[in-house]
Design a protein around this motif. Structure first.
Motif, mmCIF file in Angstrom:
data_model
loop_
_atom_site.group_PDB
_atom_site.id
_atom_site.type_symbol
_atom_site.label_atom_id
_atom_site.label_comp_id
_atom_site.label_asym_id
_atom_site.label_seq_id
_atom_site.Cartn_x
_atom_site.Cartn_y
_atom_site.Cartn_z
ATOM 1 N N ALA A 17 0.915 -1.174 -0.061
ATOM 2 C CA ALA A 17 -0.145 0.172 0.091
ATOM 3 C C ALA A 17 0.675 1.317 -0.181
ATOM 4 C CB ALA A 17 -0.936 0.145 1.034
ATOM 5 N N ILE A 18 0.279 2.310 -0.474
ATOM 6 C CA ILE A 18 0.963 3.618 -0.286
ATOM 7 C C ILE A 18 0.102 4.480 0.727
ATOM 8 C CG2 ILE A 18 1.178 5.855 -1.625
ATOM 9 C CD1 ILE A 18 1.801 4.183 -4.129
ATOM 10 N N ILE A 19 0.701 4.917 1.763
ATOM 11 C CA ILE A 19 -0.140 5.344 2.877
ATOM 12 C C ILE A 19 0.183 7.087 2.976
ATOM 13 C CG2 ILE A 19 -0.075 5.229 5.397
ATOM 14 C CD1 ILE A 19 -0.981 2.771 4.456
ATOM 15 N N LYS A 20 -0.759 7.962 3.064
ATOM 16 C CA LYS A 20 -0.444 9.153 3.474
ATOM 17 C C LYS A 20 -0.868 9.627 4.850
ATOM 18 C CE LYS A 20 -1.258 10.728 -1.397
ATOM 19 N NZ LYS A 20 -0.705 12.091 -1.719
ATOM 20 N N PHE A 21 0.081 10.438 5.433
ATOM 21 C CA PHE A 21 -0.205 11.010 6.743
ATOM 22 C C PHE A 21 0.395 12.148 6.969
ATOM 23 C CE2 PHE A 21 3.711 8.558 6.759
ATOM 24 C CZ PHE A 21 4.547 9.256 7.798
ATOM 25 N N ALA A 22 -0.078 13.071 7.580
ATOM 26 C CA ALA A 22 0.346 14.552 7.485
ATOM 27 C C ALA A 22 0.725 15.131 6.275
ATOM 28 C CB ALA A 22 1.415 14.521 8.486
ATOM 29 N N THR A 23 1.993 15.258 6.188
ATOM 30 C CA THR A 23 2.463 15.924 4.634
ATOM 31 C C THR A 23 3.378 14.700 4.068
ATOM 32 O OG1 THR A 23 4.345 16.760 5.793
ATOM 33 C CG2 THR A 23 2.398 18.166 5.507
ATOM 34 N N TRP A 24 3.117 13.481 4.416
ATOM 35 C CA TRP A 24 3.973 12.393 3.922
ATOM 36 C C TRP A 24 3.379 11.435 3.167
ATOM 37 C CZ3 TRP A 24 9.168 13.126 4.636
ATOM 38 C CH2 TRP A 24 9.639 14.183 5.704
ATOM 39 N N THR A 25 4.051 10.794 2.326
ATOM 40 C CA THR A 25 3.397 9.532 1.571
ATOM 41 C C THR A 25 4.603 8.369 1.764
ATOM 42 O OG1 THR A 25 2.429 10.984 -0.182
ATOM 43 C CG2 THR A 25 2.809 8.538 -0.800
ATOM 44 N N LEU A 26 4.088 7.533 2.298
ATOM 45 C CA LEU A 26 4.893 6.353 2.425
ATOM 46 C C LEU A 26 4.376 4.907 1.283
ATOM 47 C CD1 LEU A 26 6.941 4.812 4.249
ATOM 48 C CD2 LEU A 26 5.279 4.275 5.856
ATOM 49 N N ASP A 27 5.416 4.685 0.770
ATOM 50 C CA ASP A 27 5.226 3.516 -0.134
ATOM 51 C C ASP A 27 5.840 2.078 0.674
ATOM 52 O OD1 ASP A 27 5.509 1.316 -2.117
ATOM 53 O OD2 ASP A 27 5.534 2.803 -3.640
ATOM 54 N N LEU A 28 4.802 1.426 1.082
ATOM 55 C CA LEU A 28 5.480 0.167 2.039
ATOM 56 C C LEU A 28 6.068 -0.882 1.370
ATOM 57 C CD1 LEU A 28 2.190 -0.171 4.379
ATOM 58 C CD2 LEU A 28 4.198 0.838 4.753
ATOM 59 N N SER A 29 5.712 -1.088 -0.021
ATOM 60 C CA SER A 29 6.646 -2.009 -0.856
ATOM 61 C C SER A 29 7.871 -1.417 -1.212
ATOM 62 C CB SER A 29 5.602 -2.612 -1.995
ATOM 63 O OG SER A 29 5.493 -1.619 -2.801
ATOM 64 N N ARG A 30 7.847 -0.375 -1.550
ATOM 65 C CA ARG A 30 9.118 0.189 -1.909
ATOM 66 C C ARG A 30 10.125 0.636 -0.667
ATOM 67 N NH1 ARG A 30 7.902 4.335 -6.420
ATOM 68 N NH2 ARG A 30 9.668 5.337 -5.423
ATOM 69 N N GLN A 31 9.583 0.857 0.394
ATOM 70 C CA GLN A 31 10.205 1.337 1.463
ATOM 71 C C GLN A 31 10.474 2.827 1.184
ATOM 72 O OE1 GLN A 31 13.032 -1.369 3.411
ATOM 73 N NE2 GLN A 31 11.469 -3.063 3.361
ATOM 74 N N TYR A 32 9.754 3.599 0.690
ATOM 75 C CA TYR A 32 9.946 4.898 0.127
ATOM 76 C C TYR A 32 9.299 5.977 0.749
ATOM 77 C CZ TYR A 32 10.991 8.538 -3.437
ATOM 78 O OH TYR A 32 11.201 9.780 -3.989
ATOM 79 N N LEU A 33 9.811 6.831 1.408
ATOM 80 C CA LEU A 33 8.945 8.053 2.139
ATOM 81 C C LEU A 33 9.400 9.333 1.379
ATOM 82 C CD1 LEU A 33 7.414 9.046 4.502
ATOM 83 C CD2 LEU A 33 9.589 9.372 5.846
ATOM 84 N N GLN A 34 8.323 10.090 1.240
ATOM 85 C CA GLN A 34 8.384 11.286 0.404
ATOM 86 C C GLN A 34 7.661 12.362 0.862
ATOM 87 O OE1 GLN A 34 7.536 10.426 -3.708
ATOM 88 N NE2 GLN A 34 6.092 12.151 -3.624
ATOM 89 N N ASP A 35 8.132 13.661 0.908
ATOM 90 C CA ASP A 35 7.462 14.706 1.749
ATOM 91 C C ASP A 35 6.662 15.432 0.739
ATOM 92 O OD1 ASP A 35 8.819 16.471 -0.328
ATOM 93 O OD2 ASP A 35 10.240 16.990 1.325
ATOM 94 N N ALA A 36 5.844 16.386 1.137
ATOM 95 C CA ALA A 36 4.906 16.980 0.202
ATOM 96 C C ALA A 36 5.285 17.698 -0.957
ATOM 97 C CB ALA A 36 3.952 18.226 0.863
ATOM 98 N N GLN A 37 6.494 18.022 -1.083
ATOM 99 C CA GLN A 37 7.333 18.480 -2.620
ATOM 100 C C GLN A 37 7.662 17.530 -3.190
ATOM 101 O OE1 GLN A 37 8.118 19.746 0.815
ATOM 102 N NE2 GLN A 37 6.537 21.384 0.355
ATOM 103 N N GLY A 38 7.697 16.344 -2.714
ATOM 104 C CA GLY A 38 7.993 15.156 -3.648
ATOM 105 C C GLY A 38 9.505 14.553 -3.270
ATOM 106 N N ASN A 39 10.283 15.292 -2.211
ATOM 107 C CA ASN A 39 11.425 14.968 -2.086
ATOM 108 C C ASN A 39 11.484 13.627 -1.193
ATOM 109 O OD1 ASN A 39 12.486 17.426 -3.071
ATOM 110 N ND2 ASN A 39 12.039 18.183 -1.260
ATOM 111 N N GLU A 40 12.462 12.727 -1.495
ATOM 112 C CA GLU A 40 12.575 11.390 -0.601
ATOM 113 C C GLU A 40 13.297 11.551 0.798
ATOM 114 O OE1 GLU A 40 15.144 6.983 -0.803
ATOM 115 O OE2 GLU A 40 15.464 8.613 -2.402
ATOM 116 N N CYS A 41 12.638 11.147 1.433
ATOM 117 C CA CYS A 41 13.328 11.176 3.098
ATOM 118 C C CYS A 41 13.994 9.916 3.232
ATOM 119 C CB CYS A 41 12.263 11.409 4.180
ATOM 120 S SG CYS A 41 12.912 11.415 5.496
#
Length: 122
Positions: A17-41
């Motif tokens: 799943a792709i999860i959204k919370f606050a200003t973040w998007t978390l892709d669980l399968s890719r283990q990828y966290l992205q901020d509201a501007q699209g930058n990877e954390c």
């Protein structure tokens, strides 16, 4: 012994799943966290496991023992501060004001709670 299975997945979020919370998007399968501007954390493996535990159990207090089992799979020494250190590092990456956390709250004597509402991305 506490095991990962004890922590229920209250959000019903599958691991792809792709999860959204606050200003973040978390892709669980890719283990990828992205901020509201699209930058990877960038997250370490243990930070990702910890965040995954929180987003799959929102508004639920998770004890330090449960979190240690999830992130390390080890028994906890009464003086082990590993989880607290990992939470501090995760807060530094996610929180606007890490010293005044709003996403991950400390519940004295109980553990930590992820306070945000989780939504699945479409």
């Amino acid at each position: 012994l506490r095991r990962f299975e004890e922590v229920e997945n209250h959000s019903g979020s599958p691991q792809n799943a792709i999860i959204k919370f606050a200003t973040w998007t978390l892709d669980l399968s890719r283990q990828y966290l992205q901020d509201a501007q699209g930058n990877e954390c960038k997250l370490t493996a243990s930070e990702f496991k910890l965040l995954n535990a929180f987003v799959t159990n929102p508004q639920r207090v998770l004890s330090r023992d449960q979190l240690l089992d999830i992130t390390n799979g080890q028994k906890r020494d009464p003086f082990d501060r590993t989880v607290d250190t990992q939470v501090r590092r995760l807060r530094a990456k996610l929180e606007i004001k890490p010293n005044e956390p709003s996403l991950i709250k400390t519940m004295r004597g109980s553990g930590y709670v992820f306070t945000e509402t989780i939504t699945k991305a479409t």
